[in-house]
Every structure is written in C-alpha cells, then in structure tokens.
Design an enzyme around this catalytic site. Structure first.
Site, mmCIF file in Angstrom:
data_model
loop_
_atom_site.group_PDB
_atom_site.id
_atom_site.type_symbol
_atom_site.label_atom_id
_atom_site.label_comp_id
_atom_site.label_asym_id
_atom_site.label_seq_id
_atom_site.Cartn_x
_atom_site.Cartn_y
_atom_site.Cartn_z
ATOM 1 N N LYS A 176 -4.094 -44.728 24.508
ATOM 2 C CA LYS A 176 -2.650 -44.742 24.285
ATOM 3 C C LYS A 176 -1.947 -43.953 25.391
ATOM 4 O O LYS A 176 -2.227 -42.782 25.599
ATOM 5 C CB LYS A 176 -2.332 -44.151 22.919
ATOM 6 C CG LYS A 176 -3.021 -44.918 21.766
ATOM 7 C CD LYS A 176 -2.820 -44.257 20.427
ATOM 8 C CE LYS A 176 -3.493 -42.908 20.341
ATOM 9 N NZ LYS A 176 -3.490 -42.349 18.975
ATOM 10 N N THR A 213 8.657 -38.837 16.690
ATOM 11 C CA THR A 213 7.395 -39.548 16.902
ATOM 12 C C THR A 213 6.234 -38.903 16.150
ATOM 13 O O THR A 213 5.073 -39.155 16.454
ATOM 14 C CB THR A 213 7.062 -39.590 18.408
ATOM 15 O OG1 THR A 213 7.017 -38.241 18.925
ATOM 16 C CG2 THR A 213 8.091 -40.394 19.185
ATOM 17 N N GLY A 215 3.396 -38.438 13.824
ATOM 18 C CA GLY A 215 2.548 -39.348 13.053
ATOM 19 C C GLY A 215 2.344 -40.717 13.668
ATOM 20 O O GLY A 215 1.817 -41.613 13.009
ATOM 21 N N THR A 216 2.729 -40.903 14.932
ATOM 22 C CA THR A 216 2.556 -42.224 15.544
ATOM 23 C C THR A 216 1.079 -42.616 15.645
ATOM 24 O O THR A 216 0.718 -43.763 15.388
ATOM 25 C CB THR A 216 3.188 -42.275 16.939
ATOM 26 O OG1 THR A 216 2.736 -41.147 17.701
ATOM 27 C CG2 THR A 216 4.701 -42.238 16.862
ATOM 28 N N GLY A 217 0.226 -41.663 16.019
ATOM 29 C CA GLY A 217 -1.202 -41.977 16.137
ATOM 30 C C GLY A 217 -1.833 -42.311 14.803
ATOM 31 O O GLY A 217 -2.641 -43.250 14.695
ATOM 32 N N CYS A 218 -1.478 -41.559 13.774
ATOM 33 C CA CYS A 218 -1.991 -41.830 12.427
ATOM 34 C C CYS A 218 -1.518 -43.202 11.951
ATOM 35 O O CYS A 218 -2.291 -43.987 11.387
ATOM 36 C CB CYS A 218 -1.496 -40.769 11.446
ATOM 37 S SG CYS A 218 -1.895 -39.078 11.905
#
Length: 271
Positions: A176, A213, A215-218
């Site tokens: 990412k 942003t 929590g975007t990865g979760c």
C-alpha cells in the site's frame, strides 16, 4: 431461502473509539454482506489522537475464541490484524492449523497516530509462522520497509519490495503506497503463484486531502477477506475493496481531533 452470508473471522485488536481494529472490521464485513465473528487479541484504549493503553489477551484465550467460532459457526475467510506478542502469534498459528480458507494478513505494527502496536521481538515470529499460511499480506510502506530492513521511498522501490516479500513467504502481497513520496497513491499487488504465473497488478488514485484515515488498513484487509469469502478472485476482491475504502474515506463523519474514523456506514454500493 436466501443464500447464507460468508462467515468472516477477524482476529485482531479492539479499538475503543471504533475507528480501527475489530470495530472497523465488523462494520466493513457487515456492509459487504458478510457474517462477522471475532477473536480479540488485545484491548486498546485509543482514539483519533493516539493509543493510550494496550492490554493483550493471553494466547490461550485468543486460541479459544478462534476455536469457538470455527468449531460451531464455521468460517469462509479470515482476516488477521494486530497480534501484540509472540505468545499470541504462536497461539493463532496453532489454532489455524488445518484451516484451509483464505487468510488475509494485515501486519499491523504502527497505528495511524504513530504508536507501536506489536512487540518488536514478535515480528520474526509473525513472518516465520503466519506469513506462509496467508493468501494475501497487506503491508503499508513503513511495515514493508521494516520487514525487509531497508528504506522505501518510491512506488518502484515498493513494487520491488512486494515482489521480494512475496517470493520469500509464498503469499501474494498487496503493498500500500500511501506513505510514498509520489503525487498519486499507488498500490501494487504481486502474486507469485497465480493462475497466470507470477503477476503484478498496479492500482492508483489521486490523494484525498483529509486527516480522517484512521483504520484504512483494517478496513481494506477485512473488505478483501469478505469479498474472498463471497468467492471473488483475488485481483477483483482487491479492486472492489479499494473502492470501498475510498468511498468510506470520502464519507468520513469528521469525528475526533486527529486522524478520524472512516464513514463505513455510508457506503451502500460498490462500482
């Protein structure tokens, strides 16, 4: 009778403010038509400005949560997020022994606010015991840099690192690119053993000017897991999941004084 939803198990930490971790996973899975189950690995006190406290579960408790879900409800896909220490990592690896559904592993190491979320001594255990079990690993640039022990500044360097990590562990890697120096966000999916042989696919979009942003990865990893549970092929699952995250960022409610949560509730359809 309506078709049953895919059963998605999230193995991750709890975020008291609801923006990341188990809470973000449940929202994402539900909005994408899945049935959410959880195995909580750690309880955190956190919000948009930082992590105030972390209390990890014992490995036995984490393993029992996993068994309770799989033995009774069953499972179609698994998302793995925050695993605080080597004991928890070992327990998760043992609990998933023999489980053959797709596993999406988000190697959570540092929160959006910059707080460490894993014992540094546990990273080798994560890499050695769980990476080879995953269908997909979803590191951001700082995580990928840490795993390969070198600095990554551009999308090209990130793509090369994704290929290297994928070849080392045998899992597909979605690198990412939100932390690169490039003008646009570029994510790279490298699959070392796809139906077409080794394959790299690039996704990109314009940067969104927002602090919200958290929590975007979760959200991305649990969205991919849910779509894999629906039977979507990996590349399409990644494409749809990215669209879900982008829409959720655009619909962020603006809560918190720092990096606020996404607007999962507002994403009603995918394109």
């Amino acid at each position: 009778m309506a078709k049953a939803p895919p059963r998605i198990l999230s193995i991750a930490g709890s975020d008291s403010s609801g923006g990341a971790g188990i809470q973000a996973d449940i929202k994402t899975i539900a909005m994408l038509g899945g049935y959410a189950m959880t195995a909580i690995t750690s309880v955190t006190a956190q919000n948009s400005v930082g992590v105030q406290a972390i209390a990890p579960m014992s490995g036995d408790v984490v393993a029992q949560q996993i068994a309770s879900c799989i033995d009774d409800i069953g499972v179609d896909a698994i998302k793995i997020g925050m695993l605080h220490d080597a004991e928890i990592i070992a327990a998760v690896a043992d609990a998933l022994d023999g489980v053959s559904v797709p596993i999406v592993l988000d190697p959570v190491m540092i929160s959006t606010s910059g707080s460490a979320l894993i014992d540094p001594k546990a990273i080798a255990a994560l890499r050695d015991t769980l990476f080879p079990r995953a269908a997909l690993i979803t590191p951001n640039v700082p995580e990928l840099s840490h795993l390969l022990e070198r600095s990554l500044g551009t999308s090209l360097e990130m793509a090369e690192a994704a290929e290297e990590l994928a070849n080392k562990c045998g899992a597909a890697v979605l690198a990412k690119g939100g932390h690169t120096e490039d003008a646009r966000i570029v994510d790279v999916l490298y699959a070392p053993d796809s139906a077409l042989g080794a394959r790299a696919v690039q996704f990109e979009h314009a940067r969104i000017d927002t602090p919200h942003t958290h929590g975007t990865g979760c959200t991305l990893s649990s969205a991919i897991a849910t779509l894999l549970g629906h039977g979507q092929p990996l590349e399409h699952a990644v494409r749809l999941a990215r669209n879900f995250v982008l829409r959720a960022i655009e619909e962020a409610p603006g809560f918190g004084a720092g990096n606020g949560p996404l607007g999962h509730h507002a994403v009603r359809s995918l394109k």
